[in-house]
Write an enzyme that holds these catalytic residues in place. Structure first.
Site, PDB file in Angstrom:
ATOM      1  N   CYS A  62       0.840  -1.197   0.000  1.00 15.81           N
ATOM      2  CA  CYS A  62       0.000   0.000   0.000  1.00 15.81           C
ATOM      3  C   CYS A  62       0.873   1.244   0.000  1.00 15.81           C
ATOM      4  O   CYS A  62       2.102   1.165   0.036  1.00 15.81           O
ATOM      5  CB  CYS A  62      -0.915   0.007   1.214  1.00 15.81           C
ATOM      6  SG  CYS A  62      -0.038   0.246   2.772  1.00 15.81           S
ATOM      7  N   CYS A  95       3.359   1.607   2.802  1.00 12.07           N
ATOM      8  CA  CYS A  95       4.613   0.866   2.561  1.00 12.07           C
ATOM      9  C   CYS A  95       5.561   1.723   1.729  1.00 12.07           C
ATOM     10  O   CYS A  95       6.754   1.830   2.021  1.00 12.07           O
ATOM     11  CB  CYS A  95       4.337  -0.440   1.819  1.00 12.07           C
ATOM     12  SG  CYS A  95       3.214  -1.560   2.639  1.00 12.07           S
ATOM     13  N   ASP A 119      11.739  28.238 -30.874  1.00 10.18           N
ATOM     14  CA  ASP A 119      12.836  28.455 -31.807  1.00 10.18           C
ATOM     15  C   ASP A 119      12.240  28.519 -33.215  1.00 10.18           C
ATOM     16  O   ASP A 119      11.167  27.954 -33.456  1.00 10.18           O
ATOM     17  CB  ASP A 119      13.837  27.298 -31.690  1.00 10.18           C
ATOM     18  CG  ASP A 119      14.978  27.430 -32.676  1.00 10.18           C
ATOM     19  OD1 ASP A 119      15.506  28.550 -32.818  1.00 10.18           O
ATOM     20  OD2 ASP A 119      15.343  26.429 -33.306  1.00 10.18           O
ATOM     21  N   ASP A 163      15.365  22.566 -30.915  1.00  7.10           N
ATOM     22  CA  ASP A 163      15.862  21.335 -31.528  1.00  7.10           C
ATOM     23  C   ASP A 163      16.651  20.472 -30.555  1.00  7.10           C
ATOM     24  O   ASP A 163      17.107  19.396 -30.908  1.00  7.10           O
ATOM     25  CB  ASP A 163      16.699  21.639 -32.770  1.00  7.10           C
ATOM     26  CG  ASP A 163      17.945  22.463 -32.459  1.00  7.10           C
ATOM     27  OD1 ASP A 163      18.303  22.577 -31.263  1.00  7.10           O
ATOM     28  OD2 ASP A 163      18.551  22.999 -33.396  1.00  7.10           O
ATOM     29  N   ASP A 223      19.732  24.761 -28.674  1.00  8.71           N
ATOM     30  CA  ASP A 223      18.919  25.436 -27.670  1.00  8.71           C
ATOM     31  C   ASP A 223      19.072  24.809 -26.282  1.00  8.71           C
ATOM     32  O   ASP A 223      18.240  25.059 -25.406  1.00  8.71           O
ATOM     33  CB  ASP A 223      17.441  25.396 -28.086  1.00  8.71           C
ATOM     34  CG  ASP A 223      17.221  26.015 -29.456  1.00  8.71           C
ATOM     35  OD1 ASP A 223      17.692  27.139 -29.666  1.00  8.71           O
ATOM     36  OD2 ASP A 223      16.610  25.371 -30.312  1.00  8.71           O
TER      37      ASP A 223
END
Length: 867
Positions: free
Chosen positions: A12, A15, A454, A655, A659
């Site tokens: 659960c 845990c 861009d 790209d 960048d």
């Protein structure tokens, strides 16, 4: 360093929280992500401070198990040359086998429990509803012993609740199993005590006490609690298994066999045995087994499964191919370059799997609650027991209320809400060719209010195309001029030249080879075609070659440049006959995506290194909020930072290479059109195809996932906030409302199943807007606009000729030659280049060569040639 572990014993959210806290407390541990769905843990730690052994011991101390995830070594794969083998496939198969084994065990235990619970309920509850099953005082002890026996067997089949729950309780890390174990155990022990009292009452012939104890046995409650919880657990496990459907589909995409060309013959091998450098043979209908580069032949590949592109892509020699793409037509061979875990498909699977294992910020609240939930519930149950006893209720009533509190409480619903939705969401994104590398990125996307784009390769296709054709020779139409232009450009490798030849091929025009060709880098070309001397290039090159351009031609060049196009000027025999405007093309999908961003109220900014004029020309028909030009890659990061300083939540789309600084700085960095280079460290999201509409899809998916999580968390909190008081009997004095422990356990199981089922609805997600480009890069290329300029008449047009002259040694000589030429009737101008030993003569009318050469001879110099 990062290392992944398989964790055992988690049942659960409590845990998950316990394991997270235990590992996070270790010195040197920087980050911990525990995934309840896949039972895995990703730990980032300093190897100089701690190691895997310390991590495993920390997990073991609180009652769970952890082992490093097994990865296949090159030696194990039998590939000394670096083939790491299909460990992704093996890991997936092992995971599925483990899940199937666990589900089979849960199913078996569940059905055994149900089979025993039916007669138990008939014996215990039958007489209450009029069924003559062991009814009457004389059958009381027999009924009680049978109930004890059946319950004991059911608890034995469901013993894992007690093993894990009590172990966690002893380790002071209680979980949901602890709640079930305490509740069912208390009911069982109380029933056993009442059975003993019942036996004693019968021995002393106290039939009233015996009858009272016969109706106070809680065996059916203990058995029903564990059985209903096990049913819920099984249904939950089945639902959770479906969260990995998208990942499973990706794994199954890779073909199991391949045909190789070895030792002069075709050999069929397992795909896992392909080595880098092998030549793979592809026939129609086959799937590509590994990444590579085509060496022979051509084909048409359906890449929809990897990139989401709906339009098949033609591939030829030199083109790359990706794993799991389908060869729909053609036969070719390719050289394997990436195999095993290095293939595009393997990297996609790894990214999707890791993203599903990370935590979103929204999960922190649920994690904090789950971490203290179980101890608080146990405390509430004890308070409930004491309060009802103090209030004068009997022990059976108080115990029933306390047990109801224990079994109705559900930390699972809280803990499952986020990871299940994230896993389904990232898998769904992968189906659209969108790779989300973390849950945090998936959550942040829907909060973005500024998108920085861009230009080249993002808004535009990155491939120049002919946009305008300007005709200046009345004897040439558009196709005739384009055919001549493509013929003389056919020897050039420049991208602008390729744009010209591409358009001619598209129109089916014949491209001829010039008899001579010479290129001047960055300027233009010179060629001879059909005995005509051609000069093509930019305006500067025309000036260097003394090609005189009329005012209208100059105006056309300036207008093309203002429109963001690169003018290519073509002169035949020193006379300008036409101009081609070439520019990068705006994708139709980019226009559509920007419109969708604006509809969402997102500010759109174009960021480019191009000059202001070109940037403005590209942006003039796009609905942009701002255009920032002349920015270096390092300056893009500064622009993103400035936007963030203004309180904007920024997504940067580029790209992924030039960048990179801006992508890393943005709240969400998105690499578009990454192709096979999908593992871009600086990006949070990687788009597999060149379509800006995928950013819009990612934003819509993010919103859907977060909306799903919020709904689940709301109902999980609401369920517990309402359910626990009802179970504790808060409303009993006023409304007589009291919850039976069996109903509580059923409600608890149902809540977890509902949360997982709701998350699975994300599998039916569809974006609100679909790309109009359909994955085609050429969808936005328009038919070139044809402009005809009526230039000066042939009689009025200026012509230029070049005369080679020997004997000139100084500027005085050059001046004498210029004066002599200008004195000839019909010569409008003459300029001498002493270094080149030539004179460029501008004529306003046809002047015989003999007159021009005679004038130079009379001046005392030697004319060599005139062209």
């Amino acid at each position: 360093m990062k290392e992944q572990f398989d964790v055992t014993g988690m049942t659960c959210a409590a845990c998950e929280a316990n394991v997270t806290k235990a590992v996070a407390r270790l010195a040197g541990v920087q980050d911990v992500n525990v995934n309840l769905i896949s039972n895995t843990m990703m730990v980032e730690f300093d190897p100089d401070t701690t190691d895997a052994k310390d991590i495993m011991e920390a997990v073991d101390r609180i009652g769970y198990g952890a082992t490093p995830k097994q990865t296949q070594t090159p030696e194990a794969a039998g590939a000394a040359d670096g083939n790491t083998g299909p460990s992704i496939q093996q890991e997936w198969d092992a995971r599925q086998a483990r899940l199937e084994k666990e589900q089979a065990g849960m199913k078996r235990e569940m059905w055994w429990s149900i089979a025993l619970l039916v007669p138990l309920m008939a014996i215990s509850m039958g007489p209450m509803v009029g069924l003559p099953i062991l009814a009457g005082h004389e059958w009381g002890m027999v009924s009680a012993i049978l109930q004890l026996t059946l319950t004991t067997y059911i608890l034995f089949f469901q013993r894992h609740f007690f093993i894990h729950g009590l172990k966690a309780l002893m380790k002071r890390a209680p979980n949901m199993d602890s709640l079930v174990a305490i509740g069912a155990g208390a009911a069982y022990v109380y029933g056993l005590w009442n059975l003993c009292v019942m036996g004693h009452a019968l021995s002393i012939m106290d039939m009233e006490l015996a009858h009272q104890m016969q109706h106070s046995l809680y065996f059916e409650s203990a058995a029903t609690i564990v059985t209903l919880v096990s049913i819920g657990k099984y249904l939950e496990a089945r639902s959770k298994a479906k969260t990995g459907d998208a990942l499973g589909k990706l794994v199954d995409l890779a073909p199991k066999t391949a045909t190789l060309w070895r030792d002069g013959q075709e050999v069929e091998v397992n795909a896992s045995d392909i080595l880098a450098g092998d030549i793979v043979i592809m026939k129609p209908g086959q799937s590509v087994p590994v990444d590579g580069v085509i060496t022979q032949g051509e084909g048409t590949l359906d890449q929809a499964a990897i990139t989401g592109e709906s339009v098949p892509v033609e591939k030829t020699v030199g083109d790359s191919v990706m794993t799991a793409t389908i060869n729909t037509n053609g036969t070719f061979r390719f050289r394997a370059t990436k195999v095993g875990n290095d293939t595009t498909l393997a990297q996609i699977i790894r990214l999707v799997d890791e993203a599903g294992s990370t935590k979103a910020p929204i999960a922190r609240l649920a994690d904090k609650v789950a971490g203290v939930f179980v101890p608080v519930v146990i405390g509430i149950a004890l308070v409930t027991l004491v309060v009802w006893l103090v209030a004068g209720k009997d022990f059976a009533f108080a115990l029933s209320a306390a047990i109801s509190v224990l079994v109705i409480s559900c930390p699972c619903a809280l803990g499952l809400a986020t990871p299940v939705a994230i896993m389904v969401g990232t898998g769904k994104a992968a189906e659209y060719g969108i790779l989300v590398k973390s849950a945090e990125a998936l959550e942040t996307l829907h909060e973005v209010n500024t998108i920085v784009l861009d230009k080249t390769g993002t808004i535009t296709s990155g491939k120049p195309a002919v946009q305008d054709i300007v005709l200046m020779d009345p004897d040439l139409d558009a196709d005739a001029f384009l055919q001549l232009a493509a013929s003389i450009e056919s020897g050039s490798e420049h991208p602008l030249a390729k744009a010209v030849t591409a358009l001619a091929k598209e129109k089916g025009l014949e491209i001829r080879t010039p008899s001579s060709f010479a290129a001047t880098g960055g300027r233009g070309i010179q060629a001879v075609l059909d005995k005509d001397r051609w000069i093509a290039g930019n305006a500067a090159f025309m000036g260097e070659e003394h090609i005189t351009m009329s005012p209208k031609a100059i105006g056309a060049v300036e207008q093309l440049a203002a429109d963001g196009q690169t003018p290519l000027i073509f002169a035949r025999n020193r006379r300008v006959v036409g101009i081609l405007g070439v520019a990068d093309t705006i994708r139709e999908s980019s226009r559509q995506a920007i419109r969708e961003f604006r509809k969402k109220g997102i500010q759109v900014v174009m960021l480019t290194g191009d000059n202001e004029r070109t940037a403005r020309a590209i942006a003039k028909d796009l609905d942009l909020d701002d255009v920032i030009a002349d920015v270096l890659p390092t300056g893009k990061e500064e622009v993103v930072r400035q936007l963030q300083d203004k309180g904007r939540k920024v997504a940067m789309v580029g790209d992924g290479i030039n960048d990179a600084p801006a992508l890393a700085r943005a709240n969400v960095g998105i690499a578009i059109g990454a192709g096979t280079d999908i593992a871009i460290d600086s990006a949070d999201v990687v788009l597999m195809k060149d379509d800006l509409m995928d950013v819009n899809t990612a934003i819509d998916l993010s919103a859907a996932v977060i909306r799903n999580i919020k709904v689940d968390l709301f109902w999980a909190f609401f369920y517990n906030i309402l359910g626990i008081p009802v179970a504790a009997g808060v409303f009993y004095p006023m409304f007589g409302l009291l919850l039976n422990p069996m109903i509580g356990s059923a409600a608890m199981s149902l809540s977890s199943v509902c949360v997982v089922t709701n998350a699975l609805t994300l599998r039916f997600f569809k974006p609100k807007a679909v790309s109009a480009a359909g994955g085609s890069e050429t969808a936005s290329v328009r038919e070139p606009e044809i402009k005809v300029i009526e230039d000066e008449s042939k009689e009025e047009q200026l012509m230029t000729k070049t005369m080679k002259i020997e004997g000139m040694s100084c500027m005085h000589c050059a001046g004498r030659v210029e004066s002599a030429l200008k004195a000839v009737p019909g010569v409008a101008d003459a300029k001498v280049n002493l270094e080149k030993k030539e004179a460029v003569i501008t004529l306003s009318e046809n002047v015989p060569a003999s007159k021009l050469m005679g004038a130079v001879e009379d001046a005392g110099y030697e004319p060599v040639s005139l062209s």
